[in-house]
Design a protein around this motif. Structure first.
Motif, PDB file in Angstrom:
ATOM      1  N   THR A   1     -15.408 100.904  64.591  1.00 30.48           N
ATOM      2  CA  THR A   1     -15.148 102.127  63.836  1.00 30.48           C
ATOM      3  C   THR A   1     -16.308 102.388  62.875  1.00 30.48           C
ATOM      4  OG1 THR A   1     -13.941 100.879  62.139  1.00 30.48           O
ATOM      5  CG2 THR A   1     -12.639 101.806  63.942  1.00 30.48           C
ATOM      6  N   GLY A   2     -16.271 103.528  62.220  1.00 31.28           N
ATOM      7  CA  GLY A   2     -17.312 103.861  61.253  1.00 31.28           C
ATOM      8  C   GLY A   2     -18.191 104.990  61.736  1.00 31.28           C
ATOM      9  N   THR A   3     -19.298 105.183  61.043  1.00 29.40           N
ATOM     10  CA  THR A   3     -20.250 106.219  61.432  1.00 29.40           C
ATOM     11  C   THR A   3     -20.960 105.813  62.715  1.00 29.40           C
ATOM     12  OG1 THR A   3     -22.090 105.222  60.224  1.00 29.40           O
ATOM     13  CG2 THR A   3     -20.638 106.720  58.986  1.00 29.40           C
ATOM     14  N   ALA A   4     -21.699 106.755  63.287  1.00 31.40           N
ATOM     15  CA  ALA A   4     -22.454 106.458  64.503  1.00 31.40           C
ATOM     16  C   ALA A   4     -23.431 105.313  64.260  1.00 31.40           C
ATOM     17  CB  ALA A   4     -23.193 107.713  64.976  1.00 31.40           C
ATOM     18  N   ASP A   5     -24.109 105.331  63.115  1.00 37.80           N
ATOM     19  CA  ASP A   5     -25.059 104.268  62.802  1.00 37.80           C
ATOM     20  C   ASP A   5     -24.355 102.921  62.653  1.00 37.80           C
ATOM     21  OD1 ASP A   5     -27.059 106.117  62.865  1.00 37.80           O
ATOM     22  OD2 ASP A   5     -27.626 105.944  60.755  1.00 37.80           O
ATOM     23  N   GLU A   6     -23.200 102.936  62.008  1.00 41.76           N
ATOM     24  CA  GLU A   6     -22.451 101.685  61.819  1.00 41.76           C
ATOM     25  C   GLU A   6     -21.968 101.132  63.157  1.00 41.76           C
ATOM     26  OE1 GLU A   6     -20.682 102.543  57.315  1.00 41.76           O
ATOM     27  OE2 GLU A   6     -19.539 103.136  59.097  1.00 41.76           O
ATOM     28  N   ARG A   7     -21.533 102.014  64.050  1.00 40.59           N
ATOM     29  CA  ARG A   7     -21.067 101.553  65.369  1.00 40.59           C
ATOM     30  C   ARG A   7     -22.234 101.024  66.188  1.00 40.59           C
ATOM     31  NH1 ARG A   7     -18.709 106.576  65.336  1.00 40.59           N
ATOM     32  NH2 ARG A   7     -19.331 107.154  67.448  1.00 40.59           N
TER      33      ARG A   7
ATOM     34  N   ALA B   1     -18.316 105.584  75.131  1.00 44.08           N
ATOM     35  CA  ALA B   1     -18.306 105.233  73.708  1.00 44.08           C
ATOM     36  C   ALA B   1     -19.727 105.123  73.175  1.00 44.08           C
ATOM     37  CB  ALA B   1     -17.560 103.922  73.496  1.00 44.08           C
ATOM     38  N   ILE B   2     -20.611 104.512  73.966  1.00 39.21           N
ATOM     39  CA  ILE B   2     -22.004 104.391  73.544  1.00 39.21           C
ATOM     40  C   ILE B   2     -22.683 105.757  73.552  1.00 39.21           C
ATOM     41  CG2 ILE B   2     -24.241 103.340  74.060  1.00 39.21           C
ATOM     42  CD1 ILE B   2     -22.708 101.008  75.343  1.00 39.21           C
ATOM     43  N   ARG B   3     -22.402 106.559  74.579  1.00 40.67           N
ATOM     44  CA  ARG B   3     -23.019 107.887  74.653  1.00 40.67           C
ATOM     45  C   ARG B   3     -22.564 108.765  73.493  1.00 40.67           C
ATOM     46  NH1 ARG B   3     -23.128 109.091  81.251  1.00 40.67           N
ATOM     47  NH2 ARG B   3     -24.134 107.101  81.743  1.00 40.67           N
ATOM     48  N   SER B   4     -21.317 108.605  73.060  1.00 39.99           N
ATOM     49  CA  SER B   4     -20.838 109.415  71.936  1.00 39.99           C
ATOM     50  C   SER B   4     -21.603 109.074  70.658  1.00 39.99           C
ATOM     51  CB  SER B   4     -19.339 109.204  71.727  1.00 39.99           C
ATOM     52  OG  SER B   4     -19.056 107.910  71.208  1.00 39.99           O
ATOM     53  N   ILE B   5     -22.004 107.815  70.528  1.00 40.44           N
ATOM     54  CA  ILE B   5     -22.796 107.408  69.363  1.00 40.44           C
ATOM     55  C   ILE B   5     -24.123 108.162  69.353  1.00 40.44           C
ATOM     56  CG2 ILE B   5     -24.139 105.499  68.379  1.00 40.44           C
ATOM     57  CD1 ILE B   5     -21.858 103.639  69.272  1.00 40.44           C
ATOM     58  N   PHE B   6     -24.776 108.192  70.512  1.00 41.31           N
ATOM     59  CA  PHE B   6     -26.075 108.868  70.574  1.00 41.31           C
ATOM     60  C   PHE B   6     -25.930 110.384  70.478  1.00 41.31           C
ATOM     61  CE2 PHE B   6     -27.292 104.742  72.458  1.00 41.31           C
ATOM     62  CZ  PHE B   6     -28.323 104.442  71.582  1.00 41.31           C
ATOM     63  N   THR B   7     -24.802 110.918  70.946  1.00 42.08           N
ATOM     64  CA  THR B   7     -24.540 112.348  70.768  1.00 42.08           C
ATOM     65  C   THR B   7     -24.442 112.678  69.280  1.00 42.08           C
ATOM     66  OG1 THR B   7     -23.362 112.523  72.882  1.00 42.08           O
ATOM     67  CG2 THR B   7     -22.915 114.219  71.231  1.00 42.08           C
ATOM     68  N   GLU B   8     -23.701 111.844  68.538  1.00 42.06           N
ATOM     69  CA  GLU B   8     -23.565 112.053  67.091  1.00 42.06           C
ATOM     70  C   GLU B   8     -24.899 111.902  66.375  1.00 42.06           C
ATOM     71  OE1 GLU B   8     -20.318 109.982  65.141  1.00 42.06           O
ATOM     72  OE2 GLU B   8     -19.237 109.875  67.058  1.00 42.06           O
ATOM     73  N   ARG B   9     -25.770 111.067  66.930  1.00 42.41           N
ATOM     74  CA  ARG B   9     -27.083 110.872  66.312  1.00 42.41           C
ATOM     75  C   ARG B   9     -28.085 111.949  66.728  1.00 42.41           C
ATOM     76  NH1 ARG B   9     -28.867 105.769  64.549  1.00 42.41           N
ATOM     77  NH2 ARG B   9     -30.747 105.970  65.832  1.00 42.41           N
TER      78      ARG B   9
ATOM     79  N   LEU C   1     -30.597 102.765  78.303  1.00 40.48           N
ATOM     80  CA  LEU C   1     -31.721 102.040  77.722  1.00 40.48           C
ATOM     81  C   LEU C   1     -31.227 100.963  76.755  1.00 40.48           C
ATOM     82  CD1 LEU C   1     -34.744 101.634  77.350  1.00 40.48           C
ATOM     83  CD2 LEU C   1     -34.719 103.441  75.622  1.00 40.48           C
ATOM     84  N   LEU C   2     -30.238 101.312  75.938  1.00 43.13           N
ATOM     85  CA  LEU C   2     -29.694 100.329  75.004  1.00 43.13           C
ATOM     86  C   LEU C   2     -29.087  99.152  75.759  1.00 43.13           C
ATOM     87  CD1 LEU C   2     -28.862  99.404  72.143  1.00 43.13           C
ATOM     88  CD2 LEU C   2     -26.750 100.730  72.456  1.00 43.13           C
ATOM     89  N   ARG C   3     -28.282  99.453  76.764  1.00 40.23           N
ATOM     90  CA  ARG C   3     -27.650  98.375  77.525  1.00 40.23           C
ATOM     91  C   ARG C   3     -28.685  97.518  78.239  1.00 40.23           C
ATOM     92  NH1 ARG C   3     -23.309 100.735  81.351  1.00 40.23           N
ATOM     93  NH2 ARG C   3     -23.020  98.523  81.816  1.00 40.23           N
ATOM     94  N   ALA C   4     -29.702  98.159  78.811  1.00 38.62           N
ATOM     95  CA  ALA C   4     -30.751  97.406  79.499  1.00 38.62           C
ATOM     96  C   ALA C   4     -31.502  96.508  78.514  1.00 38.62           C
ATOM     97  CB  ALA C   4     -31.720  98.362  80.187  1.00 38.62           C
ATOM     98  N   THR C   5     -31.759  97.031  77.320  1.00 36.67           N
ATOM     99  CA  THR C   5     -32.458  96.244  76.304  1.00 36.67           C
ATOM    100  C   THR C   5     -31.620  95.039  75.886  1.00 36.67           C
ATOM    101  OG1 THR C   5     -33.599  98.211  75.468  1.00 36.67           O
ATOM    102  CG2 THR C   5     -33.474  96.303  73.993  1.00 36.67           C
ATOM    103  N   LEU C   6     -30.342  95.265  75.592  1.00 38.73           N
ATOM    104  CA  LEU C   6     -29.478  94.183  75.144  1.00 38.73           C
ATOM    105  C   LEU C   6     -29.216  93.163  76.253  1.00 38.73           C
ATOM    106  CD1 LEU C   6     -26.941  96.165  72.937  1.00 38.73           C
ATOM    107  CD2 LEU C   6     -28.829  94.705  72.182  1.00 38.73           C
ATOM    108  N   GLU C   7     -29.127  93.640  77.485  1.00 43.26           N
ATOM    109  CA  GLU C   7     -28.944  92.708  78.600  1.00 43.26           C
ATOM    110  C   GLU C   7     -30.204  91.874  78.811  1.00 43.26           C
ATOM    111  OE1 GLU C   7     -27.769  95.302  81.756  1.00 43.26           O
ATOM    112  OE2 GLU C   7     -25.803  95.698  80.840  1.00 43.26           O
ATOM    113  N   GLY C   8     -31.377  92.495  78.598  1.00 42.03           N
ATOM    114  CA  GLY C   8     -32.628  91.740  78.693  1.00 42.03           C
ATOM    115  C   GLY C   8     -32.725  90.684  77.614  1.00 42.03           C
TER     116      GLY C   8
ATOM    117  N   TYR D   1     -34.061 101.814  65.873  1.00 45.53           N
ATOM    118  CA  TYR D   1     -33.090 102.913  65.896  1.00 45.53           C
ATOM    119  C   TYR D   1     -32.927 103.563  64.513  1.00 45.53           C
ATOM    120  CZ  TYR D   1     -31.691 101.837  70.665  1.00 45.53           C
ATOM    121  OH  TYR D   1     -31.686 101.660  72.034  1.00 45.53           O
ATOM    122  N   GLY D   2     -33.811 103.205  63.597  1.00 44.76           N
ATOM    123  CA  GLY D   2     -33.745 103.804  62.280  1.00 44.76           C
ATOM    124  C   GLY D   2     -32.532 103.374  61.478  1.00 44.76           C
TER     125      GLY D   2
END
Length: 211
Positions: free
Chosen positions: A80-86, A138-146, A157-164, A189-190
Motif C-alpha cells: 500500500t502507499g504512494t506509487a513511489d512507496e509501492r 499492479a506494477i504497471r499501475s505504479i508506473f502509470t501513476e508515476r 524492465l523492472l521485473r527483468a532487472t530484479l530477476e537478473g 527510479y528517483g
C-alpha cells in the motif's frame, strides 16, 4: 482412542509439508535432474508410498514448489502507499526474498531455464494466469501513476532487472553487494535513498566471485 478428522488432516498436512521441504533441499543440493524420489523419501523420513500418494511424480513436486514461488511473488499485491512507496517496497521485498530464500530462488531459476522442466514452469504459470496478470497490472499501475509513457515496458524492465539481480545473488551469495545495488536501484527510479539497510548480509562492492 481414534484420532479426530481435524487431527488426521493436520497430520497429513504436516507430512506433505515435510515432503516438500525435503524435495526443495534435495533439488537444491543435487539439481532437479540428478535428484530422485528415493532421495526425497530418505530426506523426508517417510515411505515412498506416502510421497507418491501426494506427488505422483518428481515433476509434480517441482510444479508445487514453483506454484509456491509464484505465490511468493504475489505478495506485492498487498503493498500500500504512494506509487513511489509501492515501487520501493517491490525493490526491497524482492531483494529480501532473494537473499533469505536462496534455495527456492535457485530451484525456480533452474526449472525455468532447463529445457526438460521449462514446460512445467509454463504450465504452472498458465494455471496461475489470473494471479500473474494481477501482479503485472499492479506494477504497471505504479508506473502509470508515476507518469511513465509505456507502463508495460517499464513493468517488464523492472521485473527483468530484479530477476537478473536474483540470478546473480543466487550464484554469488557471499560477494554480491545487496545494499549497494539496492541504493542504486532506488536512485535509478528517483526514489529517496534508503537510510536503513536491509537486515541481510551485504558485502562491500568489490568483484563477484564464487566461494
Amino acid at each position: 482412542m481414534p484420532r479426530s478428522a481435524s487431527t488426521n488432516r493436520e497430520l497429513r498436512e504436516k507430512s506433505r509439508e515435510r515432503i516438500l521441504a525435503a524435495a526443495l533441499e534435495v533439488f537444491a543440493e543435487k539439481g532437479y535432474e540428478a535428484a530422485s524420489i528415493s532421495d526425497v523419501t530418505q530426506r523426508a523420513g517417510v515411505s515412498r508410498g506416502l510421497v507418491t500418494y501426494y506427488f505422483a511424480t518428481k515433476l509434480s513436486l517441482a510444479a508445487e514448489l514453483l506454484d509456491r514461488w509464484l505465490d511468493g511473488i504475489g505478495a506485492i499485491l498487498d503493498l500500500t502507499g504512494t506509487a513511489d512507496e509501492r515501487l520501493a517496497g517491490i525493490i526491497d521485498g524482492t531483494l529480501m526474498a532473494a537473499a533469505s530464500t536462496l534455495p527456492i530462488q535457485r530451484l525456480a531459476i533452474s526449472l525455468m531455464m532447463q529445457p526438460t522442466t521449462h514446460p512445467v514452469f509454463a504450465e504452472v504459470e498458465s494455471a496461475k494466469s489470473t494471479r500473474v496478470t494481477q501482479i503485472e497490472d499492479a506494477i504497471r499501475s505504479i508506473f502509470t501513476e508515476r507518469g511513465a509513457a509505456d507502463p508495460a515496458v517499464e513493468e517488464m524492465l523492472l521485473r527483468a532487472t530484479l530477476e537478473g539481480v536474483t540470478v546473480k545473488l543466487a550464484i554469488y551469495p557471499d560477494t554480491f553487494p545487496v545494499e549497494a545495488v539496492r541504493r542504486r536501484l532506488h536512485a535509478s527510479y528517483g526514489l529517496p535513498i534508503p537510510t536503513t539497510p536491509l537486515p541481510i548480509a551485504s558485502p562491500p562492492v568489490d568483484r563477484l566471485r564464487a566461494r
